[in-house]
Design an enzyme around this catalytic site. Structure first.
Site, PDB file in Angstrom:
ATOM      1  N   THR A 174     -31.506  -2.070   8.181  1.00  0.00           N
ATOM      2  CA  THR A 174     -30.044  -2.743   7.613  1.00  0.00           C
ATOM      3  C   THR A 174     -29.434  -3.511   8.553  1.00  0.00           C
ATOM      4  O   THR A 174     -28.331  -3.759   8.212  1.00  0.00           O
ATOM      5  CB  THR A 174     -29.376  -1.714   6.764  1.00  0.00           C
ATOM      6  N   CYS A 199       0.831  -1.192   0.184  1.00  0.00           N
ATOM      7  CA  CYS A 199       0.128   0.045   0.056  1.00  0.00           C
ATOM      8  C   CYS A 199       0.942   1.399   0.036  1.00  0.00           C
ATOM      9  O   CYS A 199       1.190   1.841   0.958  1.00  0.00           O
ATOM     10  CB  CYS A 199      -0.817   0.138   1.115  1.00  0.00           C
ATOM     11  N   THR A 255     -26.279   3.764  10.504  1.00  0.00           N
ATOM     12  CA  THR A 255     -27.184   3.383   9.495  1.00  0.00           C
ATOM     13  C   THR A 255     -27.834   4.917   8.994  1.00  0.00           C
ATOM     14  O   THR A 255     -27.939   5.797  10.080  1.00  0.00           O
ATOM     15  CB  THR A 255     -28.303   2.423  10.101  1.00  0.00           C
ATOM     16  N   TYR A 256     -28.341   5.163   8.009  1.00  0.00           N
ATOM     17  CA  TYR A 256     -29.332   5.987   7.600  1.00  0.00           C
ATOM     18  C   TYR A 256     -30.711   5.671   7.255  1.00  0.00           C
ATOM     19  O   TYR A 256     -31.783   6.337   6.842  1.00  0.00           O
ATOM     20  CB  TYR A 256     -28.865   6.915   6.351  1.00  0.00           C
ATOM     21  N   GLU A 306     -22.937   3.899   0.237  1.00  0.00           N
ATOM     22  CA  GLU A 306     -23.536   2.728   0.834  1.00  0.00           C
ATOM     23  C   GLU A 306     -22.171   1.933   0.515  1.00  0.00           C
ATOM     24  O   GLU A 306     -21.943   0.862   1.500  1.00  0.00           O
ATOM     25  CB  GLU A 306     -24.570   2.495   0.242  1.00  0.00           C
TER      26      GLU A 306
END
Length: 489
Positions: free
Chosen positions: A395, A128, A383-384, A460
């Site tokens: 979810t 990386c 979460t939304y 998301e």
């Protein structure tokens, strides 16, 4: 008051900004301007991510004043690409920055140049270069031991002794034993104290997992880092993309896995329907403990079928950060390998983060346990209540499937979880992506990123990567801390 402390010549700016991050109420309008905005570090052609359009990232972050002030101080009015991607989820970004900043800047068992060198060693395990370059630059700015940047053979034996635990944690953490711990804390003049070792282990796991996020989200190298002179320029030419060109396989559709590449028009609706059905079935499912174990073993073995095609595991591609890698041929191998005696399953009830790991790490490295716990919980609880175009959706089932699937691949089992849900919720192209990002992130490609959840927002998918990163880090820590516990007892 906080402002009075800040004016005191002996009050560290690092302490001040950490206080403001931990206690955002200190950044009230009476202290700091509300309209402060961050200037983004822009890439004209590619933006912060090679996977996500720039216009979906820039300006999408309603950051709190405390976070903006901290970033303004740390990044001189700019934000690096990694922070911009995480900023799609501001609540998580704040939890991440608290922990990240504490590990690298605040008082702790290890000197600051050691911390950045360990970060370099960890990130180099996955080639990386973006993270390696960043911490090479940080190391250079400290202004000590510059010869260490020529490679591992030029750093102290004490740091070289971390090579073994670094490679095992990065690729096969289930192999760590109390003997590895003993070798580090009982090596005469090169020995580590347990507090120092815990700090080092948390740094290693943190940067292994962060490499997963960098590759999984297609984070581009920062021009501000790649264009500096000296050692950094040698390691990080601006044109280096750091991504490979392996391809998806369509060979893992067996054993009841969902079909790859579903019709994008029905993908979301089908997933919603499966979630609804699983919720209904939970009420009627009284599976025995033996049946629950069988479902875990089935999922663990099926993870062997999830592979990235077109990659020769015996070939180690050349890397500009190879000078910081010991034993480069050592890589990920499946926890459950065909025809071999596999390590025993790690039972979460026997050694969990909540009941065991948290208290140990907090005892040996003050307060880091609280910051890690907050980061884990924030990623998992975030979460939304949306799924693509659908609103008001719970979810939690999907988030837990993502987190537990990572732990399943690492041989960690939760006896209260039905692993049959994983096959119902995670299509095989998503499983390929999860395994690649988690186990060998340097192989991740844009094609893999685009192969799943076609109707979902990029934010998301970034949340998916946050879950994968935290699940991986927690898995590494559980194995390492369990080994430290066994050594201590």
């Amino acid at each position: 008051s906080i402002l009075a402390l800040k004016k005191h010549t002996h009050f560290s700016k690092h302490i001040f900004y950490l206080i403001v991050l931990i206690f955002p109420s200190y950044s009230s309008s009476s202290c700091f301007p509300q309209e402060k905005e961050m200037k983004m570090s822009r890439h004209i052609s590619t933006g912060p991510s090679s996977f996500i359009p720039e216009n979906e990232i820039i300006g999408a972050m309603p950051l709190s004043d405390s976070t903006v002030m901290f970033l303004d101080e740390e990044f001189s009015g700019r934000m690096d690409n990694l922070t911009q991607l995480m900023g799609l989820h501001p609540h998580y970004l704040q939890a991440f920055l608290r922990c990240h900043y504490y590990l690298l800047r605040m008082d702790g068992p290890l000197p600051h140049h050691y911390r950045h060198y360990i970060a370099i060693m960890a990130a180099a395990r996955h080639q990386c270069s973006a993270l390696v370059c960043q911490h090479v630059q940080e190391f250079e700015q400290i202004g000590v031991c510059s010869d260490w940047l020529r490679g591992l053979e030029f750093c102290p034996q004490r740091l070289r002794n971390l090579n073994e635990i670094n490679k095992i944690l990065a690729h096969r953490p289930w192999l760590i034993t109390k003997q590895h711990i003993q070798a580090l804390v009982k090596t005469g003049e090169h020995s580590w104290s347990l507090a120092e070792l815990v700090h080092a282990v948390v740094l290693l796991a943190h940067f292994h997992a962060l490499a997963s996020f960098v590759f999984g989200s297609g984070v581009n190298p920062d021009l501000e880092v790649t264009e500096v002179n000296g050692v950094t320029d040698d390691l990080c030419p601006p044109a280096m993309a750091g991504l490979c060109t392996c391809h998806l396989t369509n060979s893992n559709q067996a054993n009841g896995n969902p079909v790859c590449n579903p019709d994008t028009g029905s993908e979301l609706e089908a997933l919603m329907e499966r979630m609804k059905r699983l919720l209904e079935e939970r009420e009627d499912d009284d599976a025995s403990e033996e049946e629950m174990f069988t479902r875990f073993e089935k999922e663990k073995k099926e993870s062997l079928l999830v592979v990235s095609a077109g990659f020769d595991e015996e070939v180690v591609p050349p890397s500009p950060v190879a000078r910081f890698v010991d034993d480069p041929s050592f890589g990920y191998q499946d926890f459950a390998r065909h025809g071999e005696d596999n390590p025993p399953t790690f039972k979460a009830q026997d050694y969990s983060w909540e009941d065991h790991g948290f208290s140990l790490v907090n005892r040996l490295y003050s307060d880091i346990g609280h910051l890690l716990d907050d980061k884990f919980r924030t990623a998992c609880d975030l979460t939304y209540y949306n799924m693509a175009s659908h609103e008001g959706v719970d979810t939690s089932m999907l988030r837990r499937a993502l987190f537990n699937y990572v732990h399943c691949m690492y041989g960690i089992r939760y006896d209260d979880y039905d692993y049959g849900e994983v096959n119902q919720l995670l299509e095989c192209s998503l499983k390929v992506y999860i395994k690649t990002v988690t186990c060998y992130p340097e192989r991740t490609t844009r094609r893999m990123y685009e192969s799943y959840w076609h109707q979902f927002r990029h934010s998301e998918k970034v949340h998916v990567n946050l879950l994968l990163m935290e699940a991986r880090m927690q898995a590494e820590l559980l194995y390492a801390l369990r080994a430290i516990t066994h050594y201590m007892t």
